[in-house]
Design an enzyme around this catalytic site. Structure first.
Site, PDB file in Angstrom:
ATOM      1  N   GLU A   1       0.801  -1.236   0.000  1.00  0.00           N
ATOM      2  CA  GLU A   1       0.000   0.000   0.000  1.00  0.00           C
ATOM      3  C   GLU A   1       0.828   1.278   0.000  1.00  0.00           C
ATOM      4  O   GLU A   1       0.546   2.215   0.739  1.00  0.00           O
ATOM      5  CB  GLU A   1      -0.961  -0.010   1.207  1.00  0.00           C
ATOM      6  CG  GLU A   1      -1.907  -1.193   1.182  1.00  0.00           C
ATOM      7  CD  GLU A   1      -2.822  -1.282   2.397  1.00  0.00           C
ATOM      8  OE1 GLU A   1      -2.804  -0.365   3.229  1.00  0.00           O
ATOM      9  OE2 GLU A   1      -3.566  -2.285   2.492  1.00  0.00           O
TER      10      GLU A   1
ATOM     11  N   ASN B   1       2.003  -5.194  -3.182  1.00  0.00           N
ATOM     12  CA  ASN B   1       0.600  -5.469  -2.858  1.00  0.00           C
ATOM     13  C   ASN B   1      -0.137  -4.155  -2.582  1.00  0.00           C
ATOM     14  O   ASN B   1       0.380  -3.286  -1.870  1.00  0.00           O
ATOM     15  CB  ASN B   1       0.567  -6.360  -1.600  1.00  0.00           C
ATOM     16  CG  ASN B   1      -0.801  -6.940  -1.297  1.00  0.00           C
ATOM     17  OD1 ASN B   1      -1.414  -7.555  -2.155  1.00  0.00           O
ATOM     18  ND2 ASN B   1      -1.267  -6.757  -0.063  1.00  0.00           N
TER      19      ASN B   1
ATOM     20  N   HIS C   1     -10.598  -5.731  -2.371  1.00  0.00           N
ATOM     21  CA  HIS C   1     -11.674  -5.495  -1.400  1.00  0.00           C
ATOM     22  C   HIS C   1     -12.782  -4.771  -2.166  1.00  0.00           C
ATOM     23  O   HIS C   1     -12.736  -3.559  -2.348  1.00  0.00           O
ATOM     24  CB  HIS C   1     -11.170  -4.626  -0.241  1.00  0.00           C
ATOM     25  CG  HIS C   1     -10.109  -5.294   0.586  1.00  0.00           C
ATOM     26  ND1 HIS C   1     -10.364  -6.390   1.374  1.00  0.00           N
ATOM     27  CD2 HIS C   1      -8.789  -5.026   0.734  1.00  0.00           C
ATOM     28  CE1 HIS C   1      -9.251  -6.771   1.987  1.00  0.00           C
ATOM     29  NE2 HIS C   1      -8.282  -5.964   1.608  1.00  0.00           N
TER      30      HIS C   1
ATOM     31  N   GLU D   1      -6.502 -10.397  -1.227  1.00  0.00           N
ATOM     32  CA  GLU D   1      -7.305 -10.155  -0.014  1.00  0.00           C
ATOM     33  C   GLU D   1      -8.785 -10.045  -0.380  1.00  0.00           C
ATOM     34  O   GLU D   1      -9.501  -9.162   0.089  1.00  0.00           O
ATOM     35  CB  GLU D   1      -6.842  -8.868   0.689  1.00  0.00           C
ATOM     36  CG  GLU D   1      -5.372  -8.888   1.064  1.00  0.00           C
ATOM     37  CD  GLU D   1      -4.903  -7.618   1.776  1.00  0.00           C
ATOM     38  OE1 GLU D   1      -5.753  -6.821   2.221  1.00  0.00           O
ATOM     39  OE2 GLU D   1      -3.685  -7.438   1.880  1.00  0.00           O
TER      40      GLU D   1
ATOM     41  N   ASP E   1     -12.558  -9.856  -0.730  1.00  0.00           N
ATOM     42  CA  ASP E   1     -13.845  -9.890  -0.035  1.00  0.00           C
ATOM     43  C   ASP E   1     -14.773  -8.935  -0.771  1.00  0.00           C
ATOM     44  O   ASP E   1     -14.314  -7.976  -1.389  1.00  0.00           O
ATOM     45  CB  ASP E   1     -13.752  -9.594   1.472  1.00  0.00           C
ATOM     46  CG  ASP E   1     -12.934  -8.372   1.832  1.00  0.00           C
ATOM     47  OD1 ASP E   1     -12.770  -7.477   0.977  1.00  0.00           O
ATOM     48  OD2 ASP E   1     -12.459  -8.293   2.982  1.00  0.00           O
TER      49      ASP E   1
HETATM   50  O1  9MR Z   1      -7.667  -7.805   8.399  1.00  0.00           O
HETATM   51  C1  9MR Z   1      -6.722  -7.008   9.070  1.00  0.00           C
HETATM   52  C2  9MR Z   1      -7.322  -6.493  10.361  1.00  0.00           C
HETATM   53  O2  9MR Z   1      -7.496  -7.565  11.257  1.00  0.00           O
HETATM   54  C3  9MR Z   1      -6.417  -5.446  10.954  1.00  0.00           C
HETATM   55  O3  9MR Z   1      -7.062  -4.872  12.065  1.00  0.00           O
HETATM   56  C4  9MR Z   1      -6.104  -4.399   9.929  1.00  0.00           C
HETATM   57  C5  9MR Z   1      -5.191  -3.366  10.499  1.00  0.00           C
HETATM   58  O4  9MR Z   1      -4.854  -2.390   9.566  1.00  0.00           O
HETATM   59  O5  9MR Z   1      -5.485  -5.003   8.801  1.00  0.00           O
HETATM   60  C6  9MR Z   1      -6.332  -5.876   8.171  1.00  0.00           C
HETATM   61  O6  9MR Z   1      -5.737  -6.395   6.988  1.00  0.00           O
HETATM   62  C7  9MR Z   1      -5.383  -5.428   6.004  1.00  0.00           C
HETATM   63  C8  9MR Z   1      -4.201  -5.958   5.247  1.00  0.00           C
HETATM   64  O7  9MR Z   1      -3.162  -6.258   6.139  1.00  0.00           O
HETATM   65  C9  9MR Z   1      -3.735  -4.993   4.171  1.00  0.00           C
HETATM   66  N1  9MR Z   1      -4.801  -4.599   3.315  1.00  0.00           N
HETATM   67  C10 9MR Z   1      -6.002  -4.156   3.942  1.00  0.00           C
HETATM   68  C11 9MR Z   1      -6.485  -5.197   4.966  1.00  0.00           C
HETATM   69  C12 9MR Z   1      -7.811  -4.768   5.536  1.00  0.00           C
HETATM   70  O8  9MR Z   1      -7.693  -3.601   6.275  1.00  0.00           O
END
Ligand code: 9MR
Length: 672
Positions: free
Chosen positions: A165, A208, A245, A273, A275
């Site tokens: 990101e 990513n 997402h 990722e 969803d």
């Molecule tokens: O799913 C993850 C969640 O449990 C955490 O609280 C969050 C913290 O930023 O990160 C989420 O996973 C993220 C991933 O690592 C990177 N892309 C976005 C995902 C959703 O926020």
């Protein structure tokens, strides 16, 4: 089309057409390619060499329902939070691999591969890192973190999200502000990838990000430029992760284009990722199909197992409900992973009917976009029969050049339609394709052979190949698909001409369609492995009266569905050209009418508006703008566009000397 046949053809008057009956397909339909249908996501994905994974939270590994689904369905795992900086190196130099190891060791003992997530990210970053202001300190802290973590997981992690990101949302296309960019400069990404490669040369190194799924978004373009630059300069990068997402509508219509365009840079792409808000069956199936349609899309990971495990649990975006029961999207995902072959074999109705084509069409046409560019040695009256792919940020168009002295081919490329008229015309008679009669080109990329194919007519069905579509001089000399005209064509062609060869492949076979200007559509087949050799079993795929099934057939795979679309050019009762359409669930199957009559045409002047002025009454030989560029000829189900040939309605005289121009139709009644 054949230059010798045309005088007076456009003046032909045609009797009313019996256009609504299904086309005749002699003999039994060939069985669909065989595929053994698996009953879990991972096993089904593995049949095409892909993985199907999920994010896993260490804290849930004591939940038997959770681990039961995990081990049954998934063959890849991504730790949801356990390999992030704030878990692994909460204070400088002190490493906590416990939660990550728990997931890594469990995955190894269950034969699941592991994606490492993530080494350098502005979020979930301890404040001791984000408060560093000295570049040398931050560089060594970053390099040390990458090296220590990758060393620890060496041999266990198949692919690492090295940087996560780093690009900004919105219209800038630039990197976002973060401690890494602000202190180290934009070169921090390159630095991270170089460090990662030396730490574990066997791991795949991915960039990513989210919101990079829609091809035209500035963020997508920014990441694309970076990856292209890395590949050009030899900076190590092996993959791009598209987080995916999605909102309730699922992937953007350009999603497959985005995957293909990244892949064309020479990297793998992965959906990392996934969803989707409300998890509609069509949205999941469309996502899976897009990946399956791109050879270098190597795997899909959903971001959690049950809706209750999701970071977006209020939107119910996953494949299992709170109790661990499979949701409808699970079934559509599994079916889509099986490809069309499995669905055909079982005769199951398509769960993706939401993306099926409508049964009538309306279009808006551009004005003429491409006109001939005669020069001293090319006295050209018309530009015709276009074939088009969008690849590497450009449209690549091949077309026939026509005049009363003969036909040959031309190539042009441009990045958007506003530039089509000013593009340079490269005459292919100056290449190994050579002078003499060549017409009606069709272009696609053969992913197995990593070669572009240009299919065209020379009297036989011919082709040339080229490793680089953008190099007009790279085409090989013509070779023929057949040693001579197949018997069945000789027996049925009458006074017609053998024209408009068209190749399309599914996962098992390639098919060569052609027309005879005498009411017959022919189909030959060979295996994907034998292509371009071995075309045999020529049959009549469809027949009708001469002008009702004339020429210029196109066959496509409709993205996200089990449908194939057949278009054939007809001559209307007004003597003008138009297209009829049919669908089939198999390339070797029989074709059912879609918009197949003169009163409900696929595309005719009667269902096309011309906001820039009515410059043609003929909607003639052309091609759809595809969703990809490979041998599957996949088109989107929505917002179709069709590049066609049209001409001044008052022009007359020698057919070969008519002033054909290229215009673009855009569908105006798309419902998705
Ligand atoms: O799913 C993850 C969640 O449990 C955490 O609280 C969050 C913290 O930023 O990160 C989420 O996973 C993220 C991933 O690592 C990177 N892309 C976005 C995902 C959703 O926020």
């Amino acid at each position: 089309m054949n230059p010798l046949k045309r005088l007076g053809r456009r003046r032909a008057s045609v009797l009313s057409l019996l256009a609504v009956a299904a086309l005749v397909t002699p003999g039994a339909a060939t069985a669909a390619p065989d595929a053994v249908r698996a009953s879990t996501l991972g096993a089904q994905a593995a049949q095409s060499g892909r993985y199907f994974g999920t994010a896993v939270a260490a804290g849930r590994l004591g939940d038997g329902t959770y681990t039961g689904i995990l081990d049954r369905e998934f063959n890849s795992v991504t730790p949801e939070n356990e390999m992030k900086w704030d878990t692994i190196e909460r204070s400088r130099g002190s490493f906590n691999f416990g939660p990550g190891d728990q997931i890594a060791n469990r995955a190894a003992s269950h034969g699941q591969r592991l994606r490492g997530h993530t080494l350098v990210w502005h979020s979930q970053l301890p404040s001791w890192v984000s408060s560093i202001r000295d570049a040398n300190t931050l560089r060594s802290v970053m390099n040390n973190h990458i090296t220590q973590v990758m060393n620890h997981y060496k041999g266990k992690v198949y692919a690492w999200d090295v940087v996560n990101e780093a690009f900004a949302d919105g219209g800038s296309g630039q990197m976002r502000s973060s401690v890494f960019r602000d202190v180290l400069g934009t070169g921090f990404i390159e630095q991270a990838f170089r460090t990662a490669r030396s730490a574990d040369p066997a791991a795949k190194l991915c960039y990513n990000d989210y919101n990079i799924e829609n091809w035209s978004d500035a963020k997508t373009q920014g990441v694309y430029r970076m990856v292209r630059d890395f590949k050009a300069r030899g900076v190590p990068i092996d993959c791009v992760g598209l987080q995916s997402h999605f909102g309730a509508g699922g992937p953007p219509s350009s999603f497959q284009t985005t995957l293909s365009n990244f892949a064309a840079l020479g990297v793998d792409v992965q959906i990392t990722e996934l969803d989707i808000a409300q998890a509609s069956t069509a949205a999941y199936a469309n996502t899976v199909r897009a990946c399956l349609n791109v050879a270098r899309c190597t795997g899909i990971t959903v971001w959690g197992i049950r809706d209750s495990d999701s970071w977006r649990s209020g939107e119910n975006p996953l494949l299992f409900d709170r109790s661990g029961t499979k949701k409808p999207a699970y079934q559509s995902t599994l079916t889509a992973l099986g490809g069309s072959a499995a669905a055909q074999r079982t005769g199951a109705p398509s769960p993706r009917s939401a993306t099926a084509l409508p049964s009538s069409f309306r279009w808006s046409s551009s004005g003429p976009l491409v006109a001939p560019k005669p020069d001293a040695t090319h006295r050209i009256a018309g530009i015709k029969d276009p074939s088009v792919v969008y690849y590497n940020g450009k449209y690549h168009v091949f077309a026939s050049t026509a005049s009363s002295s003969g036909y040959n081919l031309v190539y042009l490329s441009f990045s958007d339609w506003s530039q089509a008229g000013s593009a340079t015309h490269h005459y292919l008679d100056r290449t190994a394709i050579g002078a003499g009669y060549r017409a009606a080109p069709q272009v696609f990329y053969n992913t197995q052979q990593r070669l572009w194919y240009l299919v065209y007519q020379t009297g036989n069905a011919s082709y040339s190949t080229n490793p680089d579509i953008s190099n007009p001089n790279g085409w090989s000399a013509p070779r023929n698909f057949y040693s001579s005209m197949p018997d069945i064509i000789r027996q049925n062609i009458g006074n017609g001409y053998w024209v408009d060869m068209w190749v399309i492949c599914d996962s098992a076979n390639c098919y060569l369609f052609s027309s005879d200007d005498n009411g017959h559509l022919y189909r030959s087949q060979t295996t994907v492995g034998q292509f371009p050799n071995g075309f045999t079993n020529t049959v009549i795929a469809a027949q009708d009266s001469k002008y009702a099934l004339f020429e210029a057939s196109n066959v496509y795979k409709v993205q996200g569905s089990n449908q194939y679309l057949l278009l054939v050019e007809a001559i209307g009762s007004d003597g003008r050209r138009y297209f009829r359409s049919w669908t089939s669930s198999s390339l070797a199957g029989s074709w059912s009418p879609l918009a197949a009559s003169e009163s409900n045409p696929f595309a005719k002047s009667s269902n096309v508006t011309f906001p820039a002025g009515t410059w043609t009454r003929d909607i003639s030989h052309g091609e759809m703008i595809r969703a990809g560029y490979d041998q599957t000829l996949t088109i989107p189900a929505c917002k179709l566009q069709y590049l066609y040939q049209g001409k001044d309605p008052n022009a007359g005289g020698d057919y070969d000397n008519l002033p054909w121009r290229l215009g673009l139709l855009t569908q105006t009644n798309s419902t998705c």
